[in-house]
Structure formats: structure tokens, C-alpha cells
Design a protein around this motif. Structure first.
Motif, mmCIF file in Angstrom:
data_model
loop_
_atom_site.group_PDB
_atom_site.id
_atom_site.type_symbol
_atom_site.label_atom_id
_atom_site.label_comp_id
_atom_site.label_asym_id
_atom_site.label_seq_id
_atom_site.Cartn_x
_atom_site.Cartn_y
_atom_site.Cartn_z
ATOM 1 N N ASP A 1 0.807 -1.224 0.000
ATOM 2 C CA ASP A 1 0.000 0.000 0.000
ATOM 3 C C ASP A 1 0.845 1.282 0.000
ATOM 4 O O ASP A 1 0.291 2.381 0.035
ATOM 5 N N GLY A 2 2.176 1.145 -0.033
ATOM 6 C CA GLY A 2 3.048 2.308 -0.131
ATOM 7 C C GLY A 2 3.168 3.136 1.134
ATOM 8 O O GLY A 2 3.698 4.248 1.096
ATOM 9 N N THR A 3 2.701 2.612 2.259
ATOM 10 C CA THR A 3 2.728 3.377 3.503
ATOM 11 C C THR A 3 3.754 2.806 4.482
ATOM 12 O O THR A 3 4.267 1.695 4.305
ATOM 13 N N VAL A 4 4.052 3.600 5.517
ATOM 14 C CA VAL A 4 4.992 3.199 6.565
ATOM 15 C C VAL A 4 4.238 3.138 7.890
ATOM 16 O O VAL A 4 3.606 4.126 8.297
ATOM 17 N N HIS A 5 4.298 1.978 8.555
ATOM 18 C CA HIS A 5 3.655 1.804 9.855
ATOM 19 C C HIS A 5 4.643 1.188 10.830
ATOM 20 O O HIS A 5 5.293 0.180 10.514
ATOM 21 N N ALA A 6 4.756 1.775 12.001
ATOM 22 C CA ALA A 6 5.724 1.322 12.995
ATOM 23 C C ALA A 6 5.500 -0.138 13.378
ATOM 24 O O ALA A 6 6.458 -0.895 13.561
ATOM 25 N N ASP A 7 4.244 -0.552 13.488
ATOM 26 C CA ASP A 7 3.978 -1.921 13.927
ATOM 27 C C ASP A 7 4.432 -2.945 12.892
ATOM 28 O O ASP A 7 4.912 -4.029 13.245
ATOM 29 N N ARG A 8 4.325 -2.625 11.620
ATOM 30 C CA ARG A 8 4.803 -3.529 10.571
ATOM 31 C C ARG A 8 6.319 -3.688 10.640
ATOM 32 O O ARG A 8 6.856 -4.794 10.527
ATOM 33 N N ILE A 9 7.001 -2.566 10.790
ATOM 34 C CA ILE A 9 8.463 -2.614 10.864
ATOM 35 C C ILE A 9 8.894 -3.395 12.099
ATOM 36 O O ILE A 9 9.790 -4.253 12.038
ATOM 37 N N HIS A 10 8.272 -3.109 13.218
ATOM 38 C CA HIS A 10 8.605 -3.791 14.475
ATOM 39 C C HIS A 10 8.435 -5.292 14.333
ATOM 40 O O HIS A 10 9.312 -6.074 14.719
ATOM 41 N N ALA A 11 7.319 -5.723 13.738
ATOM 42 C CA ALA A 11 7.058 -7.153 13.580
ATOM 43 C C ALA A 11 8.050 -7.812 12.628
ATOM 44 O O ALA A 11 8.520 -8.933 12.875
ATOM 45 N N ALA A 12 8.389 -7.120 11.540
ATOM 46 C CA ALA A 12 9.327 -7.682 10.562
ATOM 47 C C ALA A 12 10.700 -7.894 11.183
ATOM 48 O O ALA A 12 11.349 -8.921 10.964
ATOM 49 N N VAL A 13 11.174 -6.923 11.962
ATOM 50 C CA VAL A 13 12.495 -7.034 12.584
ATOM 51 C C VAL A 13 12.481 -8.059 13.714
ATOM 52 O O VAL A 13 13.415 -8.852 13.857
ATOM 53 N N ALA A 14 11.431 -8.077 14.516
ATOM 54 C CA ALA A 14 11.345 -9.029 15.623
ATOM 55 C C ALA A 14 11.410 -10.466 15.119
ATOM 56 O O ALA A 14 12.009 -11.342 15.761
ATOM 57 N N ASP A 15 10.810 -10.726 13.961
ATOM 58 C CA ASP A 15 10.804 -12.078 13.390
ATOM 59 C C ASP A 15 12.201 -12.574 13.047
ATOM 60 O O ASP A 15 12.448 -13.783 13.022
ATOM 61 N N LEU A 16 13.134 -11.664 12.822
ATOM 62 C CA LEU A 16 14.497 -12.068 12.466
ATOM 63 C C LEU A 16 15.235 -12.658 13.663
ATOM 64 O O LEU A 16 16.135 -13.475 13.496
ATOM 65 N N ASP A 17 14.889 -12.213 14.859
ATOM 66 C CA ASP A 17 15.528 -12.673 16.102
ATOM 67 C C ASP A 17 17.051 -12.621 15.983
ATOM 68 O O ASP A 17 17.757 -13.551 16.386
ATOM 69 N N ALA A 18 17.559 -11.531 15.427
ATOM 70 C CA ALA A 18 19.000 -11.406 15.184
ATOM 71 C C ALA A 18 19.717 -10.868 16.418
ATOM 72 O O ALA A 18 19.203 -9.986 17.113
ATOM 73 N N ASP A 19 20.903 -11.388 16.660
ATOM 74 C CA ASP A 19 21.755 -10.856 17.725
ATOM 75 C C ASP A 19 22.494 -9.612 17.250
ATOM 76 O O ASP A 19 22.801 -8.721 18.044
ATOM 77 N N VAL A 20 22.792 -9.566 15.950
ATOM 78 C CA VAL A 20 23.411 -8.391 15.336
ATOM 79 C C VAL A 20 22.708 -8.159 14.002
ATOM 80 O O VAL A 20 22.601 -9.077 13.187
ATOM 81 N N LEU A 21 22.247 -6.942 13.781
ATOM 82 C CA LEU A 21 21.471 -6.618 12.579
ATOM 83 C C LEU A 21 22.047 -5.376 11.907
ATOM 84 O O LEU A 21 22.182 -4.322 12.540
ATOM 85 N N GLY A 22 22.370 -5.505 10.630
ATOM 86 C CA GLY A 22 22.759 -4.357 9.815
ATOM 87 C C GLY A 22 21.567 -3.896 9.010
ATOM 88 O O GLY A 22 20.903 -4.714 8.355
ATOM 89 N N LEU A 23 21.278 -2.605 9.039
ATOM 90 C CA LEU A 23 20.130 -2.032 8.339
ATOM 91 C C LEU A 23 20.591 -1.012 7.310
ATOM 92 O O LEU A 23 21.520 -0.242 7.563
ATOM 93 N N GLN A 24 19.910 -1.001 6.180
ATOM 94 C CA GLN A 24 20.189 -0.024 5.134
ATOM 95 C C GLN A 24 18.885 0.688 4.750
ATOM 96 O O GLN A 24 17.808 0.191 5.022
ATOM 97 N N GLU A 25 19.037 1.847 4.091
ATOM 98 C CA GLU A 25 17.898 2.703 3.723
ATOM 99 C C GLU A 25 17.064 3.010 4.968
ATOM 100 O O GLU A 25 15.861 2.765 5.032
ATOM 101 N N VAL A 26 17.754 3.580 5.952
ATOM 102 C CA VAL A 26 17.161 3.856 7.259
ATOM 103 C C VAL A 26 16.846 5.347 7.370
ATOM 104 O O VAL A 26 17.706 6.192 7.127
ATOM 105 N N ASP A 27 15.628 5.664 7.763
ATOM 106 C CA ASP A 27 15.204 7.046 7.971
ATOM 107 C C ASP A 27 15.318 7.439 9.435
ATOM 108 O O ASP A 27 15.149 6.619 10.343
ATOM 109 N N ARG A 28 15.587 8.726 9.628
ATOM 110 C CA ARG A 28 15.466 9.338 10.958
ATOM 111 C C ARG A 28 14.863 10.730 10.762
ATOM 112 O O ARG A 28 15.354 11.521 9.967
ATOM 113 N N ALA A 29 13.764 10.967 11.474
ATOM 114 C CA ALA A 29 13.078 12.272 11.435
ATOM 115 C C ALA A 29 12.638 12.659 10.021
ATOM 116 O O ALA A 29 12.648 13.834 9.667
ATOM 117 N N GLN A 30 12.238 11.675 9.227
ATOM 118 C CA GLN A 30 11.772 11.927 7.860
ATOM 119 C C GLN A 30 10.238 11.999 7.837
ATOM 120 O O GLN A 30 9.566 11.090 8.319
#
Length: 259
Positions: free
Chosen positions: A16-45
Motif C-alpha cells: 500500500d506504499g505506507t509506513v507503519h511502525a507496527d509492521r516494521i517492528h514485527a518484521a524485525v522481531a521475526d528475524l531474532d538477530a543478535d546483530v542486525l545491519g540495516l540499510q535505507e534507514v530514515d530518521r526524522a523523515q
């Protein structure tokens, strides 16, 4: 230990082209990573609801340690300038991040300049456009693990062929100044064959990650420096789970050491 890399596409869903915090949270939590590298990361956008995506990912993993490294100030595809200093804090930023469940002994940030010329890129709905290449950044951390120090870094390289090779070689040189074993996580914008040929580093996983709906090529990698790779142990699992955000799939590698 689980290592993961994930190009977030600033948390946007293709459905749907939108950004929702709960979707992002769930996607990352599913990885259960001890160390995670992230790209294309926004801050205050504004486009991602002014979210701090790095802090959101850290919360999803229960990780106390995280750091964001800006590549540009402004919004990619619109108006932006290269990141210069801490004076840019408070403005919309875009870059990469590293999240760790282990304490960090040392951080290192290396700037990787963008290509000096505009390059043709196919943009869905916009056709072939000449785009200004963004500067890139390498973010590395020396982790304090139960098995000893471990250097893990993340980056997102240029889409310009040849220039991304130059950036990759610069990243590898920078990492060799840090203690081994060494691991690089990231969207390198090139397949596994050239990555190994140009660095000599060993891919810990071979799996297609792009596009997310039906992956056909591997742009996202978990690489190990051959110097000290044996101390990482065996790869016992590789996953590229489907998630509700991004045009990339995350790549998760589980090792049987460093726990």
C-alpha cells in the motif's frame, strides 16, 4: 549467534506504499538477530512519520546497543546534501544502522564518497532517469561477545557499476584495521560472484534477496574475512523470510559459535 542484514526501504510496504511502525517492528522481531545491519534507514523523515527506525528495530530485538550513521541530510529522490557533522541532528536524515544485543567496545565510521557523475537508473513509473549518486557510509562495531571480540560492519553501496566495487574495496581496507574475526553485512548492489572476486571475503550465505516478492538475485550479503573465519564456526541456518515491508528480503545467517 544470528547475523542479519536488511534493506528497510525506509519501512515502506509495497502493498500500500505506507509506513507503519507496527509492521516494521514485527518484521524485525521475526528475524531474532543478535546483530542486525540495516540499510535505507530514515530518521526524522516526514515520509516515514518522523520515526527513528534504528531505535524501533532495537526495541523489536530487545537490543540495548544501536547506532545510526547518516549518509545524507534531506530526503533521497528530493532535496538532500551529504551529511557533514552533528550539527545536522534534528534535520531529516537517511543512512544505515547497526543493532546489537552485545556491548560495543568501539565504533568506527568510514565515509564512502558517491560517484562523481549522474548515472542512468530505471525508476518504476518514471522510466530511465539520470540520478545523482548519494554518498555512502560504512558503520563498524567491535563487539564484546562471550567468545571474545568480533568486528561486525554494515554498509549500502552505490548502484553505479564499478563505483560500488571501489567503495567495497575501501570498506574492506577500513575493516582490516579492526580486530578479527570480521564480518560485513549489507546491500552491496552486486551479486555474490563479483563480491567474492573483488574482496576475497567469504560469503556465509548464497540466497536470492531481491526483489522481495519473487527474489531472483542476491544483492544483500553476509561476508567474512578469510583471516579468522574458522573461529566463527559453522553456518547452521540461512533464512530469507518474506516480510511486510521493503523491496528486499532480509538475509539471516545462524552460526554455531560466538554464543
Amino acid at each position: 549467534m544470528r547475523l542479519a542484514t536488511f534493506n528497510l526501504l525506509h519501512g515502506r510496504s509495497l502493498s500500500d506504499g505506507t509506513v507503519h511502525a507496527d509492521r516494521i517492528h514485527a518484521a524485525v522481531a521475526d528475524l531474532d538477530a543478535d546483530v542486525l545491519g540495516l540499510q535505507e534507514v530514515d530518521r526524522a523523515q516526514p515520509r516515514s512519520g518522523l520515526l527513528d527506525l534504528t531505535a524501533l528495530a532495537a526495541d523489536a530485538l530487545g537490543a540495548a546497543t544501536h547506532r545510526f550513521a547518516a549518509a545524507v541530510v534531506g530526503t533521497p529522490g528530493q532535496t538532500w546534501e551529504p551529511w557533514h557533522s552533528g550539527a545536522d541532528i534534528g534535520h531529516p536524515q537517511y543512512g544505515i544502522a547497526l543493532v546489537s544485543r552485545f556491548p560495543v567496545l568501539r565504533w568506527q565510521v568510514t565515509q564512502l564518497p558517491g560517484a562523481p557523475v549522474r548515472s542512468p537508473v530505471y525508476v518504476p513509473g518514471g522510466g530511465l532517469l539520470l540520478l545523482r549518486d548519494e554518498p555512502r557510509v560504512l558503520l563498524a562495531a567491535v563487539l564484546d561477545t562471550p567468545a571474545g571480540p568480533l568486528t561486525v560492519a554494515t554498509t549500502h553501496l552505490s548502484f553505479v557499476p564499478g563505483w560500488n566495487v571501489r567503495q567495497l574495496r575501501a570498506a574492506v581496507r577500513a575493516l582490516r584495521a579492526l580486530p578479527g574475526p570480521r564480518v560485513l553485512l549489507g546491500d552491496l548492489n552486486m551479486p555474490a560472484g563479483p563480491v567474492r572476486a573483488f574482496t576475497g571475503w567469504r560469503p556465509l550465505a548464497r540466497a536470492a534477496t531481491f526483489p522481495s516478492t519473487s527474489p531472483k538475485t542476491q544483492l544483500d550479503h553476509v561476508l567474512a574475512d578469510p583471516r579468522g573465519v574458522a573461529s566463527l564456526g559453522r553456518v547452521v541456518q540461512v533464512r530469507t523470510p518474506p516480510v511486510a515491508v521493503s523491496d528486499h528480503r532480509p538475509l539471516v545467517v545462524r552460526l554455531d559459535r560466538f554464543v
